[in-house]
Scaffold this motif. Structure first.
Motif, PDB file in Angstrom:
ATOM      1  N   CYS A  18      -1.262   2.273  -3.221  1.00  0.00           N
ATOM      2  CA  CYS A  18      -0.485   1.124  -2.724  1.00  0.00           C
ATOM      3  C   CYS A  18      -0.030   1.301  -1.281  1.00  0.00           C
ATOM      4  O   CYS A  18       0.539   0.382  -0.683  1.00  0.00           O
ATOM      5  N   LEU A  19      -0.251   2.519  -0.707  1.00  0.00           N
ATOM      6  CA  LEU A  19       0.118   2.856   0.669  1.00  0.00           C
ATOM      7  C   LEU A  19       1.639   2.837   0.894  1.00  0.00           C
ATOM      8  O   LEU A  19       2.097   2.637   2.007  1.00  0.00           O
ATOM      9  N   GLY A  20       2.387   3.005  -0.177  1.00  0.00           N
ATOM     10  CA  GLY A  20       3.824   3.174  -0.042  1.00  0.00           C
ATOM     11  C   GLY A  20       4.183   4.648   0.092  1.00  0.00           C
ATOM     12  O   GLY A  20       3.343   5.534  -0.104  1.00  0.00           O
ATOM     13  N   TYR A  55      -5.499   3.020  11.774  1.00  0.00           N
ATOM     14  CA  TYR A  55      -5.533   2.365  10.475  1.00  0.00           C
ATOM     15  C   TYR A  55      -5.925   3.365   9.385  1.00  0.00           C
ATOM     16  O   TYR A  55      -7.027   3.925   9.392  1.00  0.00           O
ATOM     17  N   GLY A  58      -6.941   2.623   2.494  1.00  0.00           N
ATOM     18  CA  GLY A  58      -6.536   2.852   1.118  1.00  0.00           C
ATOM     19  C   GLY A  58      -7.632   2.435   0.150  1.00  0.00           C
ATOM     20  O   GLY A  58      -8.825   2.621   0.412  1.00  0.00           O
ATOM     21  N   MET A  71      -7.443  -2.232   1.356  1.00  0.00           N
ATOM     22  CA  MET A  71      -6.043  -2.203   1.757  1.00  0.00           C
ATOM     23  C   MET A  71      -5.915  -1.085   2.782  1.00  0.00           C
ATOM     24  O   MET A  71      -6.546  -0.029   2.649  1.00  0.00           O
ATOM     25  N   LEU A  73      -3.216   0.740   6.093  1.00  0.00           N
ATOM     26  CA  LEU A  73      -1.870   0.889   6.635  1.00  0.00           C
ATOM     27  C   LEU A  73      -1.957   1.023   8.148  1.00  0.00           C
ATOM     28  O   LEU A  73      -2.674   1.894   8.656  1.00  0.00           O
ATOM     29  N   ASP A  74      -1.270   0.130   8.838  1.00  0.00           N
ATOM     30  CA  ASP A  74      -1.149   0.240  10.291  1.00  0.00           C
ATOM     31  C   ASP A  74      -0.109   1.326  10.564  1.00  0.00           C
ATOM     32  O   ASP A  74       1.089   1.131  10.347  1.00  0.00           O
ATOM     33  N   ARG A  80       1.375  -2.724   5.849  1.00  0.00           N
ATOM     34  CA  ARG A  80       0.134  -2.942   5.111  1.00  0.00           C
ATOM     35  C   ARG A  80      -0.671  -4.063   5.757  1.00  0.00           C
ATOM     36  O   ARG A  80      -0.122  -5.089   6.135  1.00  0.00           O
ATOM     37  N   CYS A  82      -4.990  -5.867   5.705  1.00  0.00           N
ATOM     38  CA  CYS A  82      -6.320  -5.885   5.105  1.00  0.00           C
ATOM     39  C   CYS A  82      -7.323  -5.442   6.163  1.00  0.00           C
ATOM     40  O   CYS A  82      -7.270  -5.916   7.304  1.00  0.00           O
ATOM     41  N   TYR A 155      -1.835  -8.813   5.430  1.00  0.00           N
ATOM     42  CA  TYR A 155      -1.986  -8.572   3.995  1.00  0.00           C
ATOM     43  C   TYR A 155      -0.992  -9.423   3.219  1.00  0.00           C
ATOM     44  O   TYR A 155       0.195  -9.484   3.556  1.00  0.00           O
ATOM     45  N   ASN A 157       0.091 -10.504  -0.922  1.00  0.00           N
ATOM     46  CA  ASN A 157      -0.109 -10.441  -2.358  1.00  0.00           C
ATOM     47  C   ASN A 157      -0.390 -11.856  -2.857  1.00  0.00           C
ATOM     48  O   ASN A 157       0.297 -12.802  -2.472  1.00  0.00           O
TER      49      ASN A 157
END
Length: 567
Positions: A18-20, A55, A58, A71, A73-74, A80, A82, A155, A157
């Motif tokens: 989830c890149l969290g 970048y 994910g 997915m 992550l910047d 987040r 795309c 991105y 949801n």
């Protein structure tokens, strides 16, 4: 570029699912990922890859014949995004397992790969023009690397309209479908006003976010209106959604082509059936009315939908705005049913509680209708605009727009255009304002805002014409004449600028600076007596302005009034 290890940046502190953020050695508190492999295919980028030193890649969100979406992550913004990679699996492969480099197959595949790559970058360039548009997924970045290209978008949801329809059993009620597709049509109007066509409207390319936004996707088939169809960069025909002219080399494409696509999408949404292929309808039109399929839809809206789905492009609405208006243009009829007649009077004792309940219910209903009314939404939008909350104001106005008509709709359009200018989005404002002045040529406000929009994108000729039309619509408005004069002066048309300034001063004595401008223009044309009169007025209005007095003396000398010049 060599792949960097994730551990070199945030050792074990990023969840690749989830890149969290997560703690080392623990399951992700956000999605529950416990570290199991996210491997999907050796053809895809390994999770943990870093591109452009910015970048972090994910998990895979989706893949098709021409690309893979991840997915990502910047890292610079901790945001987040795309990441869409151009990767036509039938034309190329990875040079080795876990490698980043894309290797193209030999032969004809190389030419096709290059053509697709140009199309991919073309899509990115188009989307970049609509940055921050509320109804279009904007491109944040695009770049070439590893023998291919990448596109970075915001991105969200959510799910596609196609998936949403499947969740709802295949179809949805007409009011809900219209609520979803009205923002899509607003986005298409902005696309068309920029001189572009989408050409691939369908439920797959409409995205519904979890927070209620509707986004238009996939501009890979988009082209400029003036581009001959046989020369366009890509040919996309989606049976049931593509109009017949899109099948033909040399077919005349225009906004009416996207009208067909969005109408076909509306038809699919409310009936659960994709319209028959346009080429088949040329020979025998088997399109059925939605009402014949049991769909509850107002007669005027059904007529508008069928017109928008006309096989012959000349029989359709020629622009999106006309289609929108026809869908919303209800003709109310008053019919009193037998059951509406008053019945026998009943006991007051029994009816009083019911009356109170009915009154409370009616008040609640009226409040709900008022709170959701286009007039209230418009006034709330204007209030937000005056408080400087431009984006929120625009959201209210867009919502009001889908429910309003007549004069209120015109006021909403004008207010929205003004906010778009404030947000530095003049191209979108131009599209809205051109429709306003076409429908109401006497709208001085519409012409004036159109002039402002053209001026913002450095198109002074169009700006001057718009300002002059505003002046003709409201000839006693000095501010409009002043705008026209300044634009004419910038174009080097001194005589036209002078005439506009004189008209401005006719209705408003004006500031000393304007009188000085008029003096300069008279002076440059050799009319020193007139110049002296203008400078005199400027000096009277600003007696401490030494420059005005100096110019007055020079003009009087050239007018041979030496006595006045010496004073």
């Amino acid at each position: 570029m060599e792949m960097e290890a994730l551990e070199e940046i945030w050792p074990e502190r990023v969840c690749l699912n989830c890149l969290g953020r997560k703690e080392p050695g623990l399951d992700c508190p956000n999605c529950g990922w416990s570290g199991e492999s996210l491997f999907v295919s050796p053809l895809f980028l390994p999770p943990g890859t870093i591109l452009k030193e910015k970048y972090l890649v994910g998990k895979v969100l989706g893949h098709g014949g021409f690309g893979v979406t991840y997915m990502a992550l910047d890292l610079s913004l901790a945001l987040r995004v795309c990441l869409k990679e151009y990767f036509p699996a039938n034309l190329a492969t990875r040079s080795a397992p876990q490698s980043l480099y894309v290797q193209v197959f030999s032969g004809e595949a190389g030419e096709l790969y290059d053509l697709g790559l140009r199309s991919f970058l073309h899509e990115a360039q188009i989307l970049a023009r609509f940055e921050d548009h509320p109804g279009i997924v904007s491109v944040r970045d695009y770049f070439e690397a590893n023998g291919t290209a990448y596109m970075v978008t915001s991105y969200f949801n959510g799910i596609t309209l196609k998936a949403y329809l499947e969740q709802k059993g295949g179809s949805i009620p007409f009011p809900l479908a219209l609520k979803i597709l009205m923002p899509v049509m607003d986005s298409l109007r902005s696309v068309h006003s920029a001189g572009l066509l989408h050409r691939d409207i369908s439920p797959e390319n409409i995205y519904l976010t979890d927070d209620g936004q509707v986004k238009l996707l996939d501009f890979g088939a988009a082209t400029r209106m003036e581009t001959p169809y046989e020369d366009s960069i890509s040919v996309v025909v989606k049976p049931g959604y593509a109009p017949e002219e899109q099948y033909r080399s040399g077919g005349e494409l225009g906004p009416w082509s996207d009208v067909y696509g969005v109408a076909a999408t509306l038809y699919r949404a409310i009936t659960g059936i994709v319209p028959p292929d346009a080429l088949d309808r040329l020979h025998q039109d088997s399109l059925r009315l939605p009402s014949d399929l049991g769909v509850q839809i107002p007669k005027h809206a059904e007529s508008a939908l069928i017109k928008a789905l006309a096989v012959n492009s000349r029989d359709r609405f020629q622009d999106i705005y006309s289609f929108q208006r026809a869908l919303m243009e209800e003709r109310p009829q008053r019919v009193q049913a037998e059951g509406d007649r008053p019945g026998p009077r009943k006991s007051r004792r029994r009816t009083r509680p019911l009356a109170i309940v009915a009154l409370v219910f009616a008040c609640g209903t009226l409040y709900f209708l008022w709170s959701d009314s286009p007039d209230r939404l418009y006034r709330e939008g204007k209030s937000l605009y005056e408080r400087g909350s431009y984006e929120r104001a625009l959201e209210y106005l867009f919502e009001a727009k889908g429910k309003a008509g007549g004069d209120l709709l015109r006021r909403i359009d004008l207010a929205a255009a003004e906010i778009l200018l404030r947000l530095n989005r003049p191209e979108e404002a131009i599209g809205e304002l051109k429709k306003i002045v076409e429908e109401e040529p006497g709208s001085a406000e519409g012409w004036s805002l159109l002039g402002d929009a053209y001026s913002a994108i450095s198109r002074p000729e169009e700006a001057y014409r718009a300002y002059m039309n505003a002046c003709r619509a409201s000839p006693e408005d000095a501010a409009l004449w002043l705008k026209a004069g300044e634009m004419a002066e910038g174009l080097g048309r001194e005589n036209e600028a002078l005439e506009a300034y004189e008209n401005a001063l006719l209705y408003d004595d004006g500031p000393p600076e304007l009188w000085s401008k008029v003096g300069v223009l008279y002076e440059s044309s050799g009319r020193f007596d007139k110049a002296a009169q203008a400078y005199r007025r400027a000096a009277d209005l600003a007696p401490d302005d030494a420059e005005a007095w100096r110019r007055l003396g020079f003009a009087l000398m050239n007018a041979s009034d030496f006595e006045g010049a010496s004073e």
